[in-house]
Scaffold this motif. Structure first.
Motif, PDB file in Angstrom:
ATOM      1  N   SER A  47       0.836  -1.185   0.000  1.00  0.00           N
ATOM      2  CA  SER A  47       0.000   0.000   0.000  1.00  0.00           C
ATOM      3  C   SER A  47       0.875   1.241   0.000  1.00  0.00           C
ATOM      4  O   SER A  47       2.073   1.168   0.246  1.00  0.00           O
ATOM      5  CB  SER A  47      -0.879   0.003   1.238  1.00  0.00           C
ATOM      6  OG  SER A  47      -0.041   0.185   2.366  1.00  0.00           O
ATOM      7  N   ARG A  48       0.217   2.388  -0.255  1.00  0.00           N
ATOM      8  CA  ARG A  48       0.937   3.662  -0.245  1.00  0.00           C
ATOM      9  C   ARG A  48       1.618   3.863   1.115  1.00  0.00           C
ATOM     10  O   ARG A  48       2.761   4.282   1.194  1.00  0.00           O
ATOM     11  CB  ARG A  48      -0.072   4.795  -0.509  1.00  0.00           C
ATOM     12  CG  ARG A  48       0.605   6.134  -0.709  1.00  0.00           C
ATOM     13  CD  ARG A  48      -0.412   7.242  -0.898  1.00  0.00           C
ATOM     14  NE  ARG A  48       0.294   8.489  -1.102  1.00  0.00           N
ATOM     15  CZ  ARG A  48       0.618   8.961  -2.300  1.00  0.00           C
ATOM     16  NH1 ARG A  48       0.298   8.311  -3.376  1.00  0.00           N
ATOM     17  NH2 ARG A  48       1.286  10.090  -2.399  1.00  0.00           N
ATOM     18  N   GLU A  49       0.864   3.517   2.196  1.00  0.00           N
ATOM     19  CA  GLU A  49       1.444   3.703   3.548  1.00  0.00           C
ATOM     20  C   GLU A  49       2.669   2.830   3.747  1.00  0.00           C
ATOM     21  O   GLU A  49       3.660   3.271   4.326  1.00  0.00           O
ATOM     22  CB  GLU A  49       0.441   3.361   4.652  1.00  0.00           C
ATOM     23  CG  GLU A  49      -0.804   4.230   4.707  1.00  0.00           C
ATOM     24  CD  GLU A  49      -1.911   3.642   3.850  1.00  0.00           C
ATOM     25  OE1 GLU A  49      -2.756   2.948   4.411  1.00  0.00           O
ATOM     26  OE2 GLU A  49      -1.934   3.873   2.626  1.00  0.00           O
ATOM     27  N   GLN A  50       2.594   1.575   3.255  1.00  0.00           N
ATOM     28  CA  GLN A  50       3.748   0.678   3.419  1.00  0.00           C
ATOM     29  C   GLN A  50       4.959   1.207   2.671  1.00  0.00           C
ATOM     30  O   GLN A  50       6.075   1.188   3.169  1.00  0.00           O
ATOM     31  CB  GLN A  50       3.402  -0.732   2.915  1.00  0.00           C
ATOM     32  CG  GLN A  50       2.576  -1.519   3.908  1.00  0.00           C
ATOM     33  CD  GLN A  50       2.038  -2.796   3.281  1.00  0.00           C
ATOM     34  OE1 GLN A  50       1.589  -2.810   2.139  1.00  0.00           O
ATOM     35  NE2 GLN A  50       2.096  -3.872   4.031  1.00  0.00           N
ATOM     36  N   LYS A  51       4.709   1.701   1.447  1.00  0.00           N
ATOM     37  CA  LYS A  51       5.819   2.227   0.651  1.00  0.00           C
ATOM     38  C   LYS A  51       6.401   3.482   1.304  1.00  0.00           C
ATOM     39  O   LYS A  51       7.616   3.654   1.368  1.00  0.00           O
ATOM     40  CB  LYS A  51       5.353   2.549  -0.771  1.00  0.00           C
ATOM     41  CG  LYS A  51       5.062   1.313  -1.582  1.00  0.00           C
ATOM     42  CD  LYS A  51       4.760   1.641  -3.022  1.00  0.00           C
ATOM     43  CE  LYS A  51       4.446   0.353  -3.777  1.00  0.00           C
ATOM     44  NZ  LYS A  51       4.567   0.478  -5.215  1.00  0.00           N
ATOM     45  N   ILE A  62      11.314  -0.527  -3.598  1.00  0.00           N
ATOM     46  CA  ILE A  62      10.136  -0.159  -2.796  1.00  0.00           C
ATOM     47  C   ILE A  62       9.050   0.433  -3.695  1.00  0.00           C
ATOM     48  O   ILE A  62       7.885   0.057  -3.621  1.00  0.00           O
ATOM     49  CB  ILE A  62      10.525   0.866  -1.692  1.00  0.00           C
ATOM     50  CG1 ILE A  62      11.473   0.227  -0.683  1.00  0.00           C
ATOM     51  CG2 ILE A  62       9.280   1.434  -1.012  1.00  0.00           C
ATOM     52  CD1 ILE A  62      12.164   1.216   0.247  1.00  0.00           C
ATOM     53  N   ILE A  63       9.442   1.349  -4.551  1.00  0.00           N
ATOM     54  CA  ILE A  63       8.453   2.076  -5.364  1.00  0.00           C
ATOM     55  C   ILE A  63       7.857   1.180  -6.447  1.00  0.00           C
ATOM     56  O   ILE A  63       6.673   1.264  -6.754  1.00  0.00           O
ATOM     57  CB  ILE A  63       9.103   3.348  -5.973  1.00  0.00           C
ATOM     58  CG1 ILE A  63       9.505   4.307  -4.841  1.00  0.00           C
ATOM     59  CG2 ILE A  63       8.163   4.053  -6.953  1.00  0.00           C
ATOM     60  CD1 ILE A  63      10.486   5.378  -5.243  1.00  0.00           C
ATOM     61  N   GLN A  64       8.698   0.309  -7.010  1.00  0.00           N
ATOM     62  CA  GLN A  64       8.270  -0.548  -8.125  1.00  0.00           C
ATOM     63  C   GLN A  64       7.564   0.231  -9.229  1.00  0.00           C
ATOM     64  O   GLN A  64       6.392  -0.036  -9.535  1.00  0.00           O
ATOM     65  CB  GLN A  64       7.372  -1.672  -7.617  1.00  0.00           C
ATOM     66  CG  GLN A  64       8.107  -2.650  -6.716  1.00  0.00           C
ATOM     67  CD  GLN A  64       7.217  -3.784  -6.260  1.00  0.00           C
ATOM     68  OE1 GLN A  64       6.507  -4.388  -7.052  1.00  0.00           O
ATOM     69  NE2 GLN A  64       7.236  -4.068  -4.982  1.00  0.00           N
ATOM     70  N   PRO A  65       8.264   1.198  -9.825  1.00  0.00           N
ATOM     71  CA  PRO A  65       7.622   1.947 -10.923  1.00  0.00           C
ATOM     72  C   PRO A  65       7.460   1.032 -12.135  1.00  0.00           C
ATOM     73  O   PRO A  65       8.080  -0.030 -12.199  1.00  0.00           O
ATOM     74  CB  PRO A  65       8.654   3.042 -11.225  1.00  0.00           C
ATOM     75  CG  PRO A  65       9.969   2.424 -10.864  1.00  0.00           C
ATOM     76  CD  PRO A  65       9.685   1.535  -9.672  1.00  0.00           C
TER      77      PRO A  65
END
Ligand code: URA
Length: 228
Positions: free
Chosen positions: A39-43, A154-157
């Motif tokens: 999730s955004r929070e985890q990232k 982390i971001i995995q774009p």
């Protein structure tokens, strides 16, 4: 992938995540295990922890001349990540990447792509400013680039746009010149595509080549549309 199938897969993964299953493990073993549904929070949490880990980094002599570590900034869930070379004067003072003249040009490129800076993530190969903005040394790249790799992890774009020779050569582990690398997609890791293009500092000196960068980033726009 068909939209309904994608939806089914995503619902399935959501259920798995609700039961605490956060990694897909291939039958061959855990080497290809990758986090799912971060999730955004985890990232954000993972990026904050990484930033904290290196905020007083002394792993190379650049730490002695810096004002700030310039970690990176932007959307932790970005589909597009820009990677530059190293902080310059303004970046070192403000602790933010690409905020000087080259940064203003990068902002224009991002806006021409119909995006905002807040939509993308921006980072550099080196997190500290080299003296007089000299080129990064190979030893500095070896020491510092694992931080960048962790950020990408982390971001995995979906797409990385490597700005200039140092970013392209560092991420692709090659010494091919940027003129030969630019303009085509490379498969980086884990399905992430990488497009090298010219660095904004180069464009400030060679404005005639802006059209080449525009061609390159249009390919990225097309790729992002296709994969959405
Ligand atoms: N050039 C870079 O490569 N990075 C910055 O952050 C600024 C200028």
């Amino acid at each position: 992938m068909e939209a309904s199938f994608k939806k089914q897969v995503s619902q399935h993964l959501e259920i798995e995540a609700a039961f605490g299953i956060t990694h897909l493990v291939s039958p061959a073993g855990s080497l290809t295990a990758r986090p799912i549904l971060e999730s955004r929070e985890q990232k954000t949490k993972s990026l904050d922890a990484l930033r904290e880990e290196y905020k007083n980094c002394q792993m190379c002599p650049l730490s002695r001349g810096r004002t700030h570590v310039v970690f990176g900034s932007g959307n932790p869930e970005a589909e597009l990540m820009f990677v530059g070379e190293a902080p310059g004067y303004d970046e070192d003072l403000q602790a933010l990447p690409f905020v000087g003249k080259a940064g203003q040009l990068l902002t224009k490129i991002i806006e021409a792509m119909k995006l905002k800076r807040e939509d993308v993530y921006i980072a550099n190969c080196l997190k500290c400013r080299p003296p007089q903005n000299r080129n990064p040394l190979p030893s500095e790249i070896v020491i510092c680039s694992p931080i960048l790799e962790k950020q990408i992890e982390i971001i995995q774009p979906k797409v990385i746009c490597a700005l200039g020779k140092f970013a392209a050569q560092t991420l692709l582990k090659t010494d091919e010149p940027i003129g030969r690398l630019r303009g085509r997609f490379f498969d980086w890791h884990r399905g992430i595509k990488l497009m090298p293009t010219f660095h904004p500092v180069y464009l400030l000196r060679n404005p005639g080549d802006k059209k080449i960068v525009w061609e390159d980033v249009q390919k990225i726009m097309k790729e992002l549309e296709v994969s959405i």
